[in-house]
Design a protein around this motif. Structure first.
Motif, PDB file in Angstrom:
ATOM      1  N   ASP A 116      30.217  36.093  35.699  1.00 48.69           N
ATOM      2  CA  ASP A 116      31.068  36.298  34.685  1.00 48.69           C
ATOM      3  C   ASP A 116      30.247  35.836  33.452  1.00 48.69           C
ATOM      4  O   ASP A 116      29.610  34.755  33.471  1.00 48.69           O
ATOM      5  CB  ASP A 116      32.364  35.506  34.952  1.00 48.69           C
ATOM      6  N   THR A 117      30.137  36.649  32.271  1.00 47.26           N
ATOM      7  CA  THR A 117      29.450  36.350  31.280  1.00 47.26           C
ATOM      8  C   THR A 117      29.939  34.949  30.657  1.00 47.26           C
ATOM      9  O   THR A 117      29.351  34.294  29.731  1.00 47.26           O
ATOM     10  CB  THR A 117      29.619  37.511  30.248  1.00 47.26           C
ATOM     11  N   LEU A 118      30.954  34.671  30.678  1.00 45.59           N
ATOM     12  CA  LEU A 118      31.429  33.248  30.254  1.00 45.59           C
ATOM     13  C   LEU A 118      31.649  32.267  31.338  1.00 45.59           C
ATOM     14  O   LEU A 118      32.454  31.293  31.157  1.00 45.59           O
ATOM     15  CB  LEU A 118      33.002  33.513  29.484  1.00 45.59           C
ATOM     16  N   TRP A 119      31.062  32.365  32.600  1.00 46.24           N
ATOM     17  CA  TRP A 119      30.974  31.459  33.438  1.00 46.24           C
ATOM     18  C   TRP A 119      32.344  31.043  33.979  1.00 46.24           C
ATOM     19  O   TRP A 119      32.835  29.695  34.239  1.00 46.24           O
ATOM     20  CB  TRP A 119      30.270  30.235  33.104  1.00 46.24           C
ATOM     21  N   ARG A 120      33.427  32.057  34.213  1.00 44.82           N
ATOM     22  CA  ARG A 120      34.812  31.732  34.712  1.00 44.82           C
ATOM     23  C   ARG A 120      34.810  32.206  36.246  1.00 44.82           C
ATOM     24  O   ARG A 120      34.109  33.013  36.648  1.00 44.82           O
ATOM     25  CB  ARG A 120      35.609  32.681  33.903  1.00 44.82           C
ATOM     26  N   GLU A 121      35.539  31.703  36.942  1.00 40.08           N
ATOM     27  CA  GLU A 121      35.813  31.959  38.399  1.00 40.08           C
ATOM     28  C   GLU A 121      37.114  32.693  38.692  1.00 40.08           C
ATOM     29  O   GLU A 121      38.039  32.220  38.130  1.00 40.08           O
ATOM     30  CB  GLU A 121      35.861  30.584  39.078  1.00 40.08           C
ATOM     31  N   TRP A 122      36.739  33.591  39.454  1.00 36.46           N
ATOM     32  CA  TRP A 122      38.195  34.422  39.709  1.00 36.46           C
ATOM     33  C   TRP A 122      38.308  34.202  41.029  1.00 36.46           C
ATOM     34  O   TRP A 122      37.407  34.721  42.015  1.00 36.46           O
ATOM     35  CB  TRP A 122      38.003  35.863  39.193  1.00 36.46           C
ATOM     36  N   THR A 123      39.640  34.279  41.669  1.00 34.01           N
ATOM     37  CA  THR A 123      40.024  34.195  42.937  1.00 34.01           C
ATOM     38  C   THR A 123      40.599  35.433  43.523  1.00 34.01           C
ATOM     39  O   THR A 123      41.056  36.302  42.650  1.00 34.01           O
ATOM     40  CB  THR A 123      40.859  32.881  43.281  1.00 34.01           C
ATOM     41  N   LYS A 124      40.947  35.677  44.647  1.00 28.79           N
ATOM     42  CA  LYS A 124      41.631  36.655  45.352  1.00 28.79           C
ATOM     43  C   LYS A 124      43.045  36.652  45.227  1.00 28.79           C
ATOM     44  O   LYS A 124      43.542  35.430  44.842  1.00 28.79           O
ATOM     45  CB  LYS A 124      41.152  37.028  46.860  1.00 28.79           C
ATOM     46  N   ASP A 125      43.608  37.751  45.370  1.00 22.29           N
ATOM     47  CA  ASP A 125      45.170  37.825  44.917  1.00 22.29           C
ATOM     48  C   ASP A 125      45.682  37.556  46.259  1.00 22.29           C
ATOM     49  O   ASP A 125      47.185  37.544  46.109  1.00 22.29           O
ATOM     50  CB  ASP A 125      45.486  38.904  44.132  1.00 22.29           C
ATOM     51  N   GLN A 126      45.366  37.916  47.545  1.00 23.41           N
ATOM     52  CA  GLN A 126      46.022  37.860  48.830  1.00 23.41           C
ATOM     53  C   GLN A 126      47.090  36.765  48.850  1.00 23.41           C
ATOM     54  O   GLN A 126      48.264  36.902  49.464  1.00 23.41           O
ATOM     55  CB  GLN A 126      45.094  37.900  49.738  1.00 23.41           C
ATOM     56  N   SER A 127      46.717  35.539  48.333  1.00 20.26           N
ATOM     57  CA  SER A 127      47.540  34.429  48.590  1.00 20.26           C
ATOM     58  C   SER A 127      48.540  34.256  47.926  1.00 20.26           C
ATOM     59  O   SER A 127      49.725  33.556  47.953  1.00 20.26           O
ATOM     60  CB  SER A 127      46.765  32.946  48.641  1.00 20.26           C
ATOM     61  N   TYR A 128      48.782  34.990  46.875  1.00 23.26           N
ATOM     62  CA  TYR A 128      49.790  34.973  45.790  1.00 23.26           C
ATOM     63  C   TYR A 128      50.561  36.314  46.170  1.00 23.26           C
ATOM     64  O   TYR A 128      51.858  36.306  45.438  1.00 23.26           O
ATOM     65  CB  TYR A 128      49.241  34.882  44.459  1.00 23.26           C
ATOM     66  N   LEU A 129      49.991  37.554  46.858  1.00 17.10           N
ATOM     67  CA  LEU A 129      51.028  38.518  46.937  1.00 17.10           C
ATOM     68  C   LEU A 129      52.098  38.214  47.963  1.00 17.10           C
ATOM     69  O   LEU A 129      52.039  37.722  48.991  1.00 17.10           O
ATOM     70  CB  LEU A 129      50.011  39.602  47.297  1.00 17.10           C
TER      71      LEU A 129
END
Length: 861
Positions: free
Chosen positions: A226-239
């Motif tokens: 990520d160009t701003l050093w952010r972490e993105w998680t998967k969506d399965q646990s919220y679906l």
């Protein structure tokens, strides 16, 4: 390995390559601090330096560096970052030098391990900056934290130094494992957003606290991708699982088409836009649902939806409905229409949930437009690529600031304190002796005002006013009265009111407002409520009291006092005094009988049947312009108001306009500079777009805001009104459209339309349009705006007066105000005193340069 997994891996590799090739953004400030470590710590592709390396200032002698026991961080992401910590047993802070003020990510990393000396799980503490409380109470034991917990905040840092303070609570301790302070692009959160309250548009207010950042339908994204050093998680646990629901994930192998004005690689990584989750359109279930746990205490949240149409084979096939709980975000969203037929372009939409559900759940629904469901096999199902959820106004506690001086050793402190005390005593002694000698010599030694226990060292103009007791009055014998010593050089009686800028006792204000009775409230704003009051000597005042939950604080309070104590003009609201006892922040102003210009434009119960006439509106605009001109020209550096709007222009008993509310005002550039770089402040709809885009503040920013006021006065409608048809939502765009067609008369308030002369309207419209020029350099100076409004008033008053009449020297002389105050002579100053140095009691409204320019270039105006 199936084809979908292979495609995702391929997309991930391509996106990572694209991410690094597109990572053109280089943060001006990029602090990565490993707390408690004695050496640098490598985490992925970044290196966190030790907190005693000199890159930051650790302001505490009550801290300890601790290390986690071996094997206590197995399998954690970025485990090396959580093997050390800095522990504080007293309020302490880190100070960061900010090279470029503006938006910054502040990330705090916590992992409560147990060392030989400290059990970090037993910690209890708060964290704040100079302007915001980031964490009001963090207790790992209560939160059940056994994993690393990163907290991310987006702040608007306007100072040259950012101080992050850690305060142990209830005799406990505080700790932190790592700190990041990183600049972000100015446009990351620059736009307004729809809100759940009536779908109106409001600006996105900082600070924000990240709650969730989810790559919908795609893989988790590490910070290095990520160009701003952010972490993105998967969506399965919220679906949300629901009977009959069928979704599929999408992976796009083509090139993303970034469009001007839409999302950029800095808004989200390309892997987020290249992957998505699609609802398979069956007749049993027609929506996808995600559920997120948030605080049960209702709070405001900013929700950002990321889309990229990677599913359609042609334009105008995809249609998306979005709901958050019971609120509608958008219906029938067609991405190809936004992109003028383009597919696969990144796009995001912001939505503000004003108050979350008390259940502590945010539920997001993605559905398809009903018109598409009738023939679902012919159209793709609705998609979503990413979700970000950020908490707004996350804490209302009081900030704590530990300044850098506390980092010195005890010996250094003792030496400095002793030296300072001795030096200060000598200077004060000499100054007191000199003052006493001079005052005795003049025979005008004044009694010193008594000061409250909360006295502050910045009481303005204290030496120019005296506190005297008068004889018995109706309010009681010996009632204090705040008066001006008329024998004192430069003393200014303002409309017979009390002396300006004097500290009032809280008890007197409580009595004057009947202990701040709600029935006396005459207004409210971001600072707090305004009360009508009468002082013991009969003076009517407006009392503005800061509310505890106010997001405007001591800085605005101090700005208002210091600014208005040094400026006096008949078109500026006079500050009579203030009170700062205990935690109170109260300002007293002269009472303005007719309220705000806004209230008189839109009416209501209090002003029913008393709409301002066209002539009164012109006079109010001209008066406000004169007040702004004084701000821009009275001092060596211009004072820029930054919040010019109709609600900050007040009307006195004679309907004379006075500019008010200077809490956001800022000193302008030096003579050899063109602008001041600063955080964007102001009110939505009035903010100069050039300033919002570049963060370069000039006096022309006030000119733009005043241009908006001119249109609002003419049309008597809100600056932004989402209830109107789309072409009419934005007043500036709507009015300038008709101005460009020469048909401005079509938008004039019908209550005054019959009274507006065509010549006056033409000149008025030209003046407003020039104030609203996109570039600040293309706008007129405020002195030219004043001249133009005076000309409009003559065109309105004199039957048959035409533009050609400006060539008449007599007319020019009639329209020409006195000279610039900075060029006024000594005898002029003697005639009127400060702020009254010209024959008619006003400062200049225009320079001779402006008059000459107007004479030879009438057509251009």
């Amino acid at each position: 390995m199936d084809k979908l997994q292979l495609a995702l891996i391929l997309v991930g590799i391509i996106s990572a390559i694209c991410c690094f090739s597109a990572a053109a953004y280089t943060p001006a400030d990029n602090y990565l601090i490993s707390c408690g470590s004695s050496v640098g710590t490598t985490v992925g592709q970044r290196v966190f330096v030790a907190d005693d390396s000199g890159s930051v200032t650790l302001t505490s002698s009550h801290s300890a560096a601790v290390r986690a026991p071996p094997g206590s961080t197995p399998g954690f992401d970025n485990a090396a970052l959580y093997q050390t910590a800095r522990v504080f047993t007293a309020p302490s802070s880190y100070a960061f030098r900010i090279s470029r003020p503006g938006r910054h990510f502040v990330r705090l990393h916590f992992f409560p391990f147990a060392s030989q000396s400290y059990d970090l799980a037993a910690a209890s503490f708060k964290v704040s900056t100079q302007d915001a409380v980031l964490i009001d109470s963090y207790t790992p034991a209560k939160n059940g934290a056994s994993q690393p917990v990163p907290h991310e905040f987006l702040l608007d840092v306007a100072r040259g130094t950012l101080i992050i303070t850690f305060v142990p609570l209830a005799g406990g301790l505080a700790f932190v494992n790592a700190v990041e302070v990183v600049s972000v692009p100015d446009n990351l959160m620059a736009d307004s957003a729809r809100t759940s309250r009536g779908q109106q548009l409001i600006p996105i207010a900082l600070p924000l606290q990240m709650a969730y950042r989810v790559n919908v339908g795609g893989p988790a994204v590490a910070v290095d991708n990520d160009t701003l050093w952010r972490e993105w998680t998967k969506d399965q646990s919220y679906l949300a699982a629901s009977a009959g629901i069928v979704t599929r994930v999408l992976a796009y192998n083509g090139s993303l088409k970034y469009l001007a004005g839409e999302a950029t690689p800095d808004d989200a990584p390309s892997i987020v836009y290249a992957t998505a989750r699609e609802l398979v359109m069956l007749h049993t279930v027609d929506q996808m649902t995600w559920q997120f746990d948030v605080d049960k205490q209702p709070s405001s949240y900013l929700i950002r939806f990321h889309w990229c149409d990677v599913v359609s084979r042609a334009p105008q096939l995809l249609s998306i409905d979005v709901y958050v709980g019971s609120h509608t975000v958008v219906t029938g969203l067609d991405l190809s229409t936004i992109g003028n037929g383009t597919l696969a372009f990144p796009y995001y939409m912001d939505f503000i949930l004003d108050s979350s559900d008390p259940s502590g759940k945010i539920i997001i629904y993605i559905a398809s437009s009903s018109s598409m469901k009738k023939n679902s096999s012919a159209y793709p199902g609705p998609i979503l690529n990413g979700i970000e959820i950020m908490k707004m106004h996350f804490s209302s506690g009081s900030v704590v600031v530990i300044e850098q001086s506390s980092a010195r050793s005890k010996k250094q402190n003792l030496a400095i304190v002793l030296g300072s005390v001795c030096g200060a005593f000598a200077v004060v002694s000499i100054a007191v002796a000199l003052v006493i000698f001079l005052r005795k010599k003049e025979g005008k030694l004044l009694p010193s005002p008594s000061q409250s226990p909360s006295s502050t060292p910045w009481m303005p103009l204290l030496n120019r006013f005296s506190l005297r007791s008068r004889g018995p009055r109706a309010s009681g014998a010996g009632s204090p009265s705040f008066t001006v010593d008329k024998d004192m050089p430069g003393a200014i009686p303002v409309g017979g009111s009390s002396a300006p800028s004097y500290r009032f006792p809280l008890a007197m204000l409580q009595e004057a407002t009947d202990n701040f009775d709600e029935s006396l409230v005459i207004g409210a704003g971001g600072f707090g409520k305004v009360y009508r009051a009468v002082l013991p000597d009969g003076t009517k005042v407006a009392v503005k009291r800061a509310s505890p939950e106010s997001r405007q604080g001591a800085r605005e309070f101090r700005t208002e006092i210091e600014l208005l104590s040094g400026l006096r003009h008949r078109h500026l609201v006079s500050l009579i005094g203030y009170c700062d006892e205990g935690d109170e922040m109260i300002l007293l102003y002269e009472y303005m009988e007719h309220g705000s210009l806004r209230s008189r434009l839109y009416g209501g119960a209090a002003t029913a049947g008393r709409a301002l006439s066209w002539a009164q509106r012109l006079e109010a605009c001209a008066g406000a312009a004169r007040g702004l001109l004084y701000l821009h020209t009275a001092l060596a550096k211009p004072v820029i108001h930054r919040d010019v709007k109709t609600s900050n222009i007040l009307l006195d008993g004679g309907l004379a306009a006075k500019v008010a509310d200077f809490g956001l005002s800022k000193a302008g550039p030096e003579l050899d500079e063109t602008h001041v770089s600063t955080a964007v402040k102001g009110s939505f709809g009035y903010v100069d777009p050039d300033y919002a885009r570049t963060r370069k503040l000039t006096a022309k920013s006030d000119v733009y805001s005043f241009g908006v006021v001119l249109l609002e006065v003419l049309c008597a409608r809100p600056v932004v009104d989402p209830r109107l048809p789309k072409p009419m939502v934005n007043l500036v765009e709507w009015a300038l459209h008709w101005q460009g067609r020469g048909e401005l008369d079509k938008v004039v308030d019908r209550r005054i339309a019959a009274a507006v002369r065509p010549q006056a309207l033409t000149k008025y419209g030209e003046t407003a349009a020039r104030c609203l020029a996109e570039r600040g350099a293309d706008r007129p100076a405020m002195e030219d705006v004043v001249w133009s409004l005076q000309f409009v008033m003559r065109l309105q008053d004199d039957s048959g007066l035409d533009f050609s009449d400006v060539n008449s020297l007599n007319l020019v002389r009639e329209l020409t105000p006195p000279l610039d105050p900075r060029q006024s002579t000594s005898h002029e100053n003697e005639a009127g005193g400060e702020g009254e140095g010209v024959a008619d009691g006003e400062y200049t409204d225009v320079s001779m340069r402006g008059v000459f320019w107007q004479m030879v270039n009438v057509g251009g105006r």
